[in-house]
Design a protein around this motif. Sequence first.
Motif, PDB file in Angstrom:
ATOM      1  N   TYR A  78      37.067  32.790 -35.835  1.00  0.00           N
ATOM      2  CA  TYR A  78      35.727  32.441 -36.294  1.00  0.00           C
ATOM      3  C   TYR A  78      35.627  30.975 -36.713  1.00  0.00           C
ATOM      4  O   TYR A  78      34.530  30.401 -36.704  1.00  0.00           O
ATOM      5  CB  TYR A  78      35.312  33.355 -37.446  1.00  0.00           C
ATOM      6  N   GLY A  79      36.744  30.359 -37.062  1.00  0.00           N
ATOM      7  CA  GLY A  79      36.706  28.929 -37.372  1.00  0.00           C
ATOM      8  C   GLY A  79      36.327  28.124 -36.148  1.00  0.00           C
ATOM      9  O   GLY A  79      35.482  27.215 -36.212  1.00  0.00           O
ATOM     10  N   SER A  80      36.943  28.454 -35.018  1.00  0.00           N
ATOM     11  CA  SER A  80      36.618  27.777 -33.773  1.00  0.00           C
ATOM     12  C   SER A  80      35.178  28.060 -33.361  1.00  0.00           C
ATOM     13  O   SER A  80      34.467  27.166 -32.895  1.00  0.00           O
ATOM     14  CB  SER A  80      37.587  28.222 -32.675  1.00  0.00           C
ATOM     15  N   ILE A  81      34.744  29.307 -33.533  1.00  0.00           N
ATOM     16  CA  ILE A  81      33.371  29.677 -33.165  1.00  0.00           C
ATOM     17  C   ILE A  81      32.364  28.923 -34.026  1.00  0.00           C
ATOM     18  O   ILE A  81      31.332  28.441 -33.532  1.00  0.00           O
ATOM     19  CB  ILE A  81      33.188  31.197 -33.298  1.00  0.00           C
ATOM     20  N   ASP A 105      34.372  18.163 -27.829  1.00  0.00           N
ATOM     21  CA  ASP A 105      35.352  18.059 -28.908  1.00  0.00           C
ATOM     22  C   ASP A 105      34.957  18.966 -30.071  1.00  0.00           C
ATOM     23  O   ASP A 105      35.787  19.701 -30.617  1.00  0.00           O
ATOM     24  CB  ASP A 105      35.432  16.599 -29.369  1.00  0.00           C
ATOM     25  N   LEU A 106      33.690  18.937 -30.441  1.00  0.00           N
ATOM     26  CA  LEU A 106      33.216  19.825 -31.503  1.00  0.00           C
ATOM     27  C   LEU A 106      33.275  21.284 -31.056  1.00  0.00           C
ATOM     28  O   LEU A 106      33.558  22.183 -31.856  1.00  0.00           O
ATOM     29  CB  LEU A 106      31.775  19.463 -31.871  1.00  0.00           C
ATOM     30  N   GLY A 107      33.047  21.512 -29.769  1.00  0.00           N
ATOM     31  CA  GLY A 107      32.989  22.862 -29.247  1.00  0.00           C
ATOM     32  C   GLY A 107      34.308  23.607 -29.302  1.00  0.00           C
ATOM     33  O   GLY A 107      34.332  24.826 -29.171  1.00  0.00           O
ATOM     34  N   ARG A 108      35.403  22.905 -29.493  1.00  0.00           N
ATOM     35  CA  ARG A 108      36.687  23.594 -29.597  1.00  0.00           C
ATOM     36  C   ARG A 108      37.080  23.858 -31.044  1.00  0.00           C
ATOM     37  O   ARG A 108      38.184  24.341 -31.309  1.00  0.00           O
ATOM     38  CB  ARG A 108      37.774  22.779 -28.890  1.00  0.00           C
ATOM     39  N   GLY A 109      36.189  23.533 -31.978  1.00  0.00           N
ATOM     40  CA  GLY A 109      36.474  23.819 -33.377  1.00  0.00           C
ATOM     41  C   GLY A 109      37.074  22.653 -34.129  1.00  0.00           C
ATOM     42  O   GLY A 109      37.677  22.844 -35.190  1.00  0.00           O
ATOM     43  N   ASP A 156      40.450  20.442 -38.193  1.00  0.00           N
ATOM     44  CA  ASP A 156      40.689  21.509 -37.228  1.00  0.00           C
ATOM     45  C   ASP A 156      40.328  22.843 -37.876  1.00  0.00           C
ATOM     46  O   ASP A 156      41.008  23.311 -38.784  1.00  0.00           O
ATOM     47  CB  ASP A 156      42.155  21.495 -36.791  1.00  0.00           C
ATOM     48  N   LEU A 157      39.243  23.453 -37.399  1.00  0.00           N
ATOM     49  CA  LEU A 157      38.767  24.698 -37.990  1.00  0.00           C
ATOM     50  C   LEU A 157      39.400  25.934 -37.362  1.00  0.00           C
ATOM     51  O   LEU A 157      39.152  27.050 -37.832  1.00  0.00           O
ATOM     52  CB  LEU A 157      37.238  24.790 -37.843  1.00  0.00           C
ATOM     53  N   THR A 158      40.199  25.761 -36.313  1.00  0.00           N
ATOM     54  CA  THR A 158      40.799  26.924 -35.658  1.00  0.00           C
ATOM     55  C   THR A 158      41.797  27.596 -36.591  1.00  0.00           C
ATOM     56  O   THR A 158      42.451  26.948 -37.408  1.00  0.00           O
ATOM     57  CB  THR A 158      41.505  26.512 -34.363  1.00  0.00           C
ATOM     58  N   ALA A 159      41.916  28.903 -36.441  1.00  0.00           N
ATOM     59  CA  ALA A 159      42.786  29.678 -37.328  1.00  0.00           C
ATOM     60  C   ALA A 159      44.240  29.262 -37.206  1.00  0.00           C
ATOM     61  O   ALA A 159      44.979  29.244 -38.202  1.00  0.00           O
ATOM     62  CB  ALA A 159      42.637  31.169 -37.033  1.00  0.00           C
ATOM     63  N   ASP A 160      44.678  28.931 -35.990  1.00  0.00           N
ATOM     64  CA  ASP A 160      46.083  28.567 -35.775  1.00  0.00           C
ATOM     65  C   ASP A 160      46.311  27.056 -35.735  1.00  0.00           C
ATOM     66  O   ASP A 160      47.408  26.613 -35.411  1.00  0.00           O
ATOM     67  CB  ASP A 160      46.605  29.187 -34.478  1.00  0.00           C
ATOM     68  N   LYS A 161      45.263  26.266 -36.056  1.00  0.00           N
ATOM     69  CA  LYS A 161      45.367  24.799 -36.071  1.00  0.00           C
ATOM     70  C   LYS A 161      45.929  24.266 -34.747  1.00  0.00           C
ATOM     71  O   LYS A 161      46.725  23.346 -34.705  1.00  0.00           O
ATOM     72  CB  LYS A 161      46.260  24.328 -37.232  1.00  0.00           C
TER      73      LYS A 161
END
Length: 801
Positions: free
Chosen positions: A133-136, A207-211, A271-276
């Motif tokens: 959900y961070g990436s989303i 770039d923003l679209g990948r979180g 980096d908002l993705t869960a796994d960075k």
Amino acid sequence: MIAIIKREIASFFSSAVGYLVIGVFLVVNGLFLWVFDGPFNILYAGFADLASFFQLAPWILVFLIPAVSMRSFSEEKRSGTLELLLTKPISTSGLVLAKYLGILVLLIISLLPTLLYLLSLESLKIDADLLDYGSIFGSYLGLFLLMAAFASIGVLASSLTSNQIVAFLFGVIGCFGAYFGLQGLAESLGSGSGLLNDLGMQWRYEDLGRGVVDFKHLFYFLAFILLMLTGTEMALLQGRKRIQPKQFIKPTLLFVVLVSASFVLPSKRFDLTADKRYSLNEATEQLLEKAEAPLNVTVFLEGEFPAEFRKLQAETKQLLQGFKSVNRRVNFEFVNVLEDEENPEQVQQQLANMGILPARATVRQAGQTKQELVYPWALANYQDKTVAVPLLKNQLGTTMEERVLNSIQNLEYAFADGFSKVIEPKKRKVAVLKGNGQLQDAYIADFFRSLRDYYFIAEFTLDSVASNPGGTLSKLNEFDLIVSAKPTQRFNPAEKYILDQYQMQGGKSLWLVDAITMETDSLQLSGEYLATPKDLNLTDFFFKYGVRINPNLVQDVYAAPLVLATGNGQESQYERYPWFYTPLTASGIEHPITTNIEAVKLQYPSGIDTLENGISKTVLLSSSPLSAIRGVPNLVRLEEIEGFLKTVGEGPDPAVFNAGEIPMAVLLEGAFTSVFMNRQKPYNYAGHKDQGVASKMVVVSDGDLIRNDLQANRPLELGYDRLTGNFYGNKEFLLNTVNYLLDDSGLINIRSKEIKLAFLDQQKIARDATLWQALNILLPLTLLALIGFFYRWNRRRKYAR
């Protein structure tokens, strides 16, 4: 201002046109994302994410937003109400802002029904997986900023004319040019990293679209919106003698500040993705900063691919964009290496000569499937050096989705490893020990040929120990690592002393040692071979350092097959049989050497014991839990295949295969104690050390792990079994081992990076595909209808009083 915003929303929802525009947006999204068989279809993508939606959205928004905004000022001009609005107690800038915000609210409303897609993904994903959900959230933020920018273009276009159709066309051209045009022009001019590319918004949106949220991108979109709205205000005031320069001093200054911030300030990324996954390793950033000339990357992932390769393509592009954010000298392009080639066979041969081999992919097109060649490779060029970078990880027994996940996990290291070969000059030296019956050059040629990309390689013998021990040690100390590949002759005390003192002075070493004598070739000729202990006079040497290679044989149910010929002459056939003496080993630990590598094949290995002595020990390779130990001397017979077949068919006997995970490769790290401490030395050495400085050593209980096969007296690639066609992880394991032993930069640690992707449950999709397709088209439309119904009901209730 609030009244004008409400008026915009009311006028939009009071006509069928408003519902039609948003409805078309939702239907087109639903068809492309859930029904049509194409590159955007989520059900066929295999991954539980909305990447397809965010890739498709800009194409739809280019037409949707001008349709929503075309009447904002053009209708006022046509009906003559614009002059009336300009006489109201609200500034022109306030009027523009109010119209703009009204449109932005409408666009947010049109976006809300797409959140229902998340509910579908939650229902269709594999239960154990988690959506990122961070990436989303980052993707929706990027989409919102893109919509805001397009809306500002639409408002400006509407202010230039009284004709709504003309305003729509101006808006479409403006949105398309701002998003696709500038970057496309930059690429056509060969200036993909130049000013034109930076002025475009496509790469910023992606770039923003990948979180990944970068403040520079936020400043850019704010500056762009401010510029468009200021232009709208000027267009409204033009010809009315109301333009005063001082009105535009503040917005101009603010625009300059925002633009400067978007280009000049250092990048600050979150980096908002869960796994960075998009947070680059510090070692990678330091390596990229060393590039003082253009670093050009050509990626061969372009064309019609199945969903798995499109995912790999997208992740590669996003990673390269992250590299570019660190160093603007990084340039990249994606090409179809087989496109428009008159002689594809010649191209394939040229690539094969460079070690670039294709993968076969199943492509779905028009309801049919076909096999296509895909080249998941990249070429990195820096100054006069070029290196091939493999992007796809091949692993036995894995699905394509799992292979792609492993490949994505390995991407940063793959590129960093390739970049290091062309950016950093070779400094380290590796000595290949000779003189004690080690493997001949032809059988270690492939590994050391690959190692030459990183280090200087030279042979070194210990023959001069007897006449000049001090000089021998002095020359050996010039090397950073020694490799002893399957010695067969005893090491005398003087030689051991040289090797011991080399280790004490910080030298690193890789030992591939057989504790027994056992050869497959001899076994196949006679049908049996007597395995016996091999005395290399190294037992006390390794024992002091903390390991003991036991003179035994390891059997493992998880093993590579033995290929035997049956029949005679032209009727002979090659058959595979289970052979428990060739374990396929892997390590369950998360270590940079072993993470995400193919299973390593060993031949007649022995078990290793680890001993307590203060040295840190890490088991790199071990057998599976279903393993057994056989002592030596022991007669190994091909007749044992019958018993192995029974074990495979009926399942292993727990009373026999009960040895558990047996270590067969161990990493030792720390300050070693000398083997000759409190012992008589073979000769006097003034620089003798009983306690060494910090060092590393890897001990493997199979000398053949480094051995490559020969074909027509030419070495084959290490790890390739020509009889089965399988590739094993021997080469990658050894390269990682050497890189770990000699790596000061920390690049090898990137391999420990863990990336998690959520997968779709294909059984659920196959069973209920039509249901989910219908739901994802009808539910968003239903939600839109409910919003419209509630709005009209509230409006009637309010004015009925």
